[in-house]
Design a protein around this motif. Structure first.
Motif, PDB file in Angstrom:
ATOM      1  N   THR A 142      21.834   7.077  96.369  1.00 37.13           N
ATOM      2  CA  THR A 142      22.605   7.731  95.311  1.00 37.13           C
ATOM      3  C   THR A 142      22.721   9.241  95.511  1.00 37.13           C
ATOM      4  OG1 THR A 142      20.682   8.140  93.874  1.00 37.13           O
ATOM      5  CG2 THR A 142      21.802   6.011  93.630  1.00 37.13           C
ATOM      6  N   MET A 143      21.969   9.772  96.458  1.00 38.37           N
ATOM      7  CA  MET A 143      21.832  11.226  96.553  1.00 38.37           C
ATOM      8  C   MET A 143      23.123  11.947  96.934  1.00 38.37           C
ATOM      9  SD  MET A 143      17.990  11.605  98.080  1.00 38.37           S
ATOM     10  CE  MET A 143      17.688  13.283  97.489  1.00 38.37           C
ATOM     11  N   ASP A 144      23.892  11.398  97.878  1.00 38.01           N
ATOM     12  CA  ASP A 144      25.128  12.070  98.287  1.00 38.01           C
ATOM     13  C   ASP A 144      26.092  12.221  97.114  1.00 38.01           C
ATOM     14  OD1 ASP A 144      24.307  12.444 100.893  1.00 38.01           O
ATOM     15  OD2 ASP A 144      25.481  10.791 101.710  1.00 38.01           O
ATOM     16  N   PHE A 145      26.371  11.086  96.440  1.00 36.33           N
ATOM     17  CA  PHE A 145      27.348  11.190  95.355  1.00 36.33           C
ATOM     18  C   PHE A 145      26.822  12.030  94.203  1.00 36.33           C
ATOM     19  CE2 PHE A 145      25.497   7.571  92.989  1.00 36.33           C
ATOM     20  CZ  PHE A 145      25.760   7.933  91.686  1.00 36.33           C
ATOM     21  N   LEU A 146      25.498  12.001  93.966  1.00 37.95           N
ATOM     22  CA  LEU A 146      24.950  12.800  92.864  1.00 37.95           C
ATOM     23  C   LEU A 146      25.081  14.300  93.123  1.00 37.95           C
ATOM     24  CD1 LEU A 146      21.723  10.909  91.753  1.00 37.95           C
ATOM     25  CD2 LEU A 146      23.722  11.428  90.358  1.00 37.95           C
ATOM     26  N   ILE A 147      24.716  14.757  94.327  1.00 41.11           N
ATOM     27  CA  ILE A 147      24.781  16.197  94.609  1.00 41.11           C
ATOM     28  C   ILE A 147      26.235  16.668  94.639  1.00 41.11           C
ATOM     29  CG2 ILE A 147      24.720  16.055  97.139  1.00 41.11           C
ATOM     30  CD1 ILE A 147      22.811  18.651  95.060  1.00 41.11           C
ATOM     31  N   ILE A 148      27.126  15.804  95.097  1.00 40.10           N
ATOM     32  CA  ILE A 148      28.546  16.163  95.126  1.00 40.10           C
ATOM     33  C   ILE A 148      29.121  16.177  93.709  1.00 40.10           C
ATOM     34  CG2 ILE A 148      30.831  15.384  95.872  1.00 40.10           C
ATOM     35  CD1 ILE A 148      29.421  14.332  98.441  1.00 40.10           C
ATOM     36  N   HIS A 149      28.819  15.151  92.925  1.00 43.28           N
ATOM     37  CA  HIS A 149      29.369  15.026  91.569  1.00 43.28           C
ATOM     38  C   HIS A 149      28.828  16.115  90.639  1.00 43.28           C
ATOM     39  CE1 HIS A 149      31.023  12.540  88.183  1.00 43.28           C
ATOM     40  NE2 HIS A 149      30.131  13.256  87.520  1.00 43.28           N
ATOM     41  N   GLU A 150      27.505  16.267  90.625  1.00 46.46           N
ATOM     42  CA  GLU A 150      26.891  17.206  89.681  1.00 46.46           C
ATOM     43  C   GLU A 150      26.882  18.639  90.209  1.00 46.46           C
ATOM     44  OE1 GLU A 150      26.415  16.125  86.786  1.00 46.46           O
ATOM     45  OE2 GLU A 150      26.194  13.975  87.095  1.00 46.46           O
ATOM     46  N   GLY A 151      26.811  18.798  91.535  1.00 45.92           N
ATOM     47  CA  GLY A 151      26.683  20.129  92.132  1.00 45.92           C
ATOM     48  C   GLY A 151      27.975  20.659  92.707  1.00 45.92           C
ATOM     49  N   ILE A 152      28.042  20.647  94.031  1.00 46.20           N
ATOM     50  CA  ILE A 152      29.193  21.209  94.748  1.00 46.20           C
ATOM     51  C   ILE A 152      29.826  20.098  95.568  1.00 46.20           C
ATOM     52  CG2 ILE A 152      29.898  22.911  96.469  1.00 46.20           C
ATOM     53  CD1 ILE A 152      27.350  24.463  95.799  1.00 46.20           C
ATOM     54  N   PRO A 153      31.101  19.887  95.489  1.00 44.26           N
ATOM     55  CA  PRO A 153      32.116  20.649  94.764  1.00 44.26           C
ATOM     56  C   PRO A 153      32.437  20.105  93.374  1.00 44.26           C
ATOM     57  CG  PRO A 153      33.202  19.191  96.318  1.00 44.26           C
ATOM     58  CD  PRO A 153      31.717  18.956  96.463  1.00 44.26           C
ATOM     59  N   GLY A 154      31.487  19.414  92.767  1.00 43.70           N
ATOM     60  CA  GLY A 154      31.689  18.829  91.446  1.00 43.70           C
ATOM     61  C   GLY A 154      31.529  19.805  90.303  1.00 43.70           C
ATOM     62  N   HIS A 155      30.718  19.420  89.313  1.00 41.02           N
ATOM     63  CA  HIS A 155      30.608  20.188  88.074  1.00 41.02           C
ATOM     64  C   HIS A 155      30.185  21.644  88.285  1.00 41.02           C
ATOM     65  CE1 HIS A 155      31.479  16.784  85.639  1.00 41.02           C
ATOM     66  NE2 HIS A 155      30.334  16.141  85.875  1.00 41.02           N
ATOM     67  N   HIS A 156      29.175  21.881  89.111  1.00 44.24           N
ATOM     68  CA  HIS A 156      28.701  23.264  89.276  1.00 44.24           C
ATOM     69  C   HIS A 156      29.819  24.148  89.831  1.00 44.24           C
ATOM     70  CE1 HIS A 156      26.099  26.670  89.878  1.00 44.24           C
ATOM     71  NE2 HIS A 156      26.416  26.699  91.168  1.00 44.24           N
ATOM     72  N   TYR A 157      30.497  23.667  90.849  1.00 44.11           N
ATOM     73  CA  TYR A 157      31.605  24.432  91.428  1.00 44.11           C
ATOM     74  C   TYR A 157      32.698  24.648  90.374  1.00 44.11           C
ATOM     75  CZ  TYR A 157      35.354  25.786  94.635  1.00 44.11           C
ATOM     76  OH  TYR A 157      36.364  26.466  95.274  1.00 44.11           O
ATOM     77  N   GLN A 158      33.075  23.578  89.706  1.00 39.59           N
ATOM     78  CA  GLN A 158      34.139  23.643  88.701  1.00 39.59           C
ATOM     79  C   GLN A 158      33.796  24.632  87.586  1.00 39.59           C
ATOM     80  OE1 GLN A 158      34.448  20.089  86.305  1.00 39.59           O
ATOM     81  NE2 GLN A 158      36.645  20.385  85.980  1.00 39.59           N
ATOM     82  N   TYR A 159      32.608  24.530  87.028  1.00 42.55           N
ATOM     83  CA  TYR A 159      32.247  25.392  85.907  1.00 42.55           C
ATOM     84  C   TYR A 159      32.022  26.836  86.335  1.00 42.55           C
ATOM     85  CZ  TYR A 159      31.747  21.031  83.306  1.00 42.55           C
ATOM     86  OH  TYR A 159      31.972  19.818  82.715  1.00 42.55           O
ATOM     87  N   SER A 160      31.536  27.042  87.556  1.00 44.60           N
ATOM     88  CA  SER A 160      31.362  28.426  88.017  1.00 44.60           C
ATOM     89  C   SER A 160      32.723  29.083  88.234  1.00 44.60           C
ATOM     90  CB  SER A 160      30.503  28.492  89.277  1.00 44.60           C
ATOM     91  OG  SER A 160      31.141  27.886  90.373  1.00 44.60           O
ATOM     92  N   ARG A 161      33.708  28.308  88.678  1.00 45.40           N
ATOM     93  CA  ARG A 161      35.074  28.833  88.829  1.00 45.40           C
ATOM     94  C   ARG A 161      35.670  29.145  87.452  1.00 45.40           C
ATOM     95  NH1 ARG A 161      35.696  31.305  92.516  1.00 45.40           N
ATOM     96  NH2 ARG A 161      37.924  31.169  92.405  1.00 45.40           N
ATOM     97  N   GLN A 162      35.468  28.249  86.509  1.00 42.73           N
ATOM     98  CA  GLN A 162      35.984  28.477  85.157  1.00 42.73           C
ATOM     99  C   GLN A 162      35.355  29.721  84.540  1.00 42.73           C
ATOM    100  OE1 GLN A 162      35.230  24.836  83.025  1.00 42.73           O
ATOM    101  NE2 GLN A 162      37.075  23.851  83.803  1.00 42.73           N
ATOM    102  N   ALA A 163      34.068  29.891  84.720  1.00 44.03           N
ATOM    103  CA  ALA A 163      33.382  31.058  84.152  1.00 44.03           C
ATOM    104  C   ALA A 163      33.919  32.350  84.774  1.00 44.03           C
ATOM    105  CB  ALA A 163      31.877  30.950  84.383  1.00 44.03           C
ATOM    106  N   LYS A 164      34.192  32.315  86.063  1.00 43.36           N
ATOM    107  CA  LYS A 164      34.691  33.507  86.746  1.00 43.36           C
ATOM    108  C   LYS A 164      36.050  33.932  86.198  1.00 43.36           C
ATOM    109  CE  LYS A 164      35.632  35.516  91.213  1.00 43.36           C
ATOM    110  NZ  LYS A 164      35.494  35.446  92.644  1.00 43.36           N
ATOM    111  N   TYR A 165      36.889  32.967  85.882  1.00 42.42           N
ATOM    112  CA  TYR A 165      38.253  33.274  85.433  1.00 42.42           C
ATOM    113  C   TYR A 165      38.436  33.087  83.928  1.00 42.42           C
ATOM    114  CZ  TYR A 165      39.205  33.517  90.353  1.00 42.42           C
ATOM    115  OH  TYR A 165      39.179  33.876  91.668  1.00 42.42           O
ATOM    116  N   LYS A 166      37.357  33.122  83.187  1.00 44.18           N
ATOM    117  CA  LYS A 166      37.405  32.903  81.746  1.00 44.18           C
ATOM    118  C   LYS A 166      38.363  33.873  81.047  1.00 44.18           C
ATOM    119  CE  LYS A 166      34.113  31.668  78.219  1.00 44.18           C
ATOM    120  NZ  LYS A 166      32.702  31.549  77.904  1.00 44.18           N
TER     121      LYS A 166
END
Length: 195
Positions: A142-166
Motif C-alpha cells: 500500500t505504500m506507493d499509492f499512500l505516499i503518492i495520494h497523501e503526499g506528493i504529488p497528491g494532497h500535500h503538493y495540491q494544498y501547498s500550491r493552493q496555499a502559495k497562491y491563496k
C-alpha cells in the motif's frame, strides 16, 4: 433519513444532486452505477491476469493467502517511515518530469494512534501524512499509492500550491473544500507513479 435517501419520495433527484456534488459530473446515477460495475469488472480481469502470471490461475484462496502473508508487512514504525521517505525521495527526484513547479515543502510522516480497522489507510492534514497502523503493521503493497495520494504529488503538493497562491484566488473559494476536487486530484496523482 434513517434508511437512506431511497425512502424519500424524490430520492432519484437527491441521488442526482449528490452525484453531481461529489463528482462534478452531469451523469445519471444509474449510469454512474453501471460505470462502477464496469470498473469492478475491469479490475477483476486485471487481478485474474496477475494471478495467471504468478501461477495462481483459478486458485483464488491460495492467491489471497499469499497476499496476506507476513512477508508483505512491516511492524516497526521507524522502518516504515524510512521506507516512505525513500519513496518520497524518488518522487521528488522525478517531479520535474511532470510538473513545472517542483519546490514542495517538507511534510512529516507518522503512524496513526487510531485503533480502529475502519479508519482510512492514510490521511493528510496540515503538512502531516498519517498512515493507519491500527494493528501494529503496515502492508508494504500500500505504500506507493499512500505516499503518492497523501503526499506528493497528491494532497500535500495540491494544498501547498493552493496555499502559495491563496491571495490570487477569488474570496468566495477560500472557505470552500470540495472533495471531488481534492480526492479526485489525489486519486489521479496515484496513476502517475513514483518514477
Amino acid at each position: 433519513p434513517i434508511k437512506g435517501l431511497y425512502e424519500l419520495k424524490d430520492h432519484k433527484e437527491w441521488y442526482r444532486y449528490y452525484a453531481k456534488l461529489y463528482t462534478s459530473v452531469e451523469m445519471d446515477p444509474d449510469d454512474m452505477f453501471k460505470y462502477g460495475e464496469a470498473e469492478v469488472k475491469r479490475v477483476k480481469a486485471e487481478i485474474n491476469r496477475i494471478q495467471k502470471q504468478m501461477g495462481y490461475e483459478n486458485r483464488d484462496d491460495d492467491f489471497y493467502a499469499y497476499l496476506k502473508s507476513e512477508k508483505f508487512y512491516l511492524t516497526k514504525t521507524n522502518k516504515i517511515e524510512k521506507k516512505f521517505k525513500e519513496k518520497e525521495s524518488v518522487i521528488r527526484k522525478n517531479l520535474h518530469k511532470l510538473f513545472e513547479n517542483i519546490t514542495v515543502p517538507e511534510f512529516s510522516i507518522t503512524a496513526s494512534q487510531n485503533t480502529s480497522q475502519l479508519a482510512s489507510p492514510g490521511i493528510y492534514s496540515n503538512g502531516r501524512f498519517v498512515y493507519n497502523f491500527w494493528d501494529g503493521r503496515l502492508n508494504v503493497r500500500t505504500m506507493d499509492f499512500l505516499i503518492i495520494h497523501e503526499g506528493i504529488p497528491g494532497h500535500h503538493y495540491q494544498y501547498s500550491r493552493q496555499a502559495k497562491y491563496k491571495t490570487r484566488r477569488p474570496a468566495f473559494t477560500l472557505g470552500v473544500s470540495y472533495s471531488g476536487n481534492s480526492e479526485g486530484w489525489a486519486t489521479y496523482a496515484e496513476s502517475l507513479g513514483k518514477e
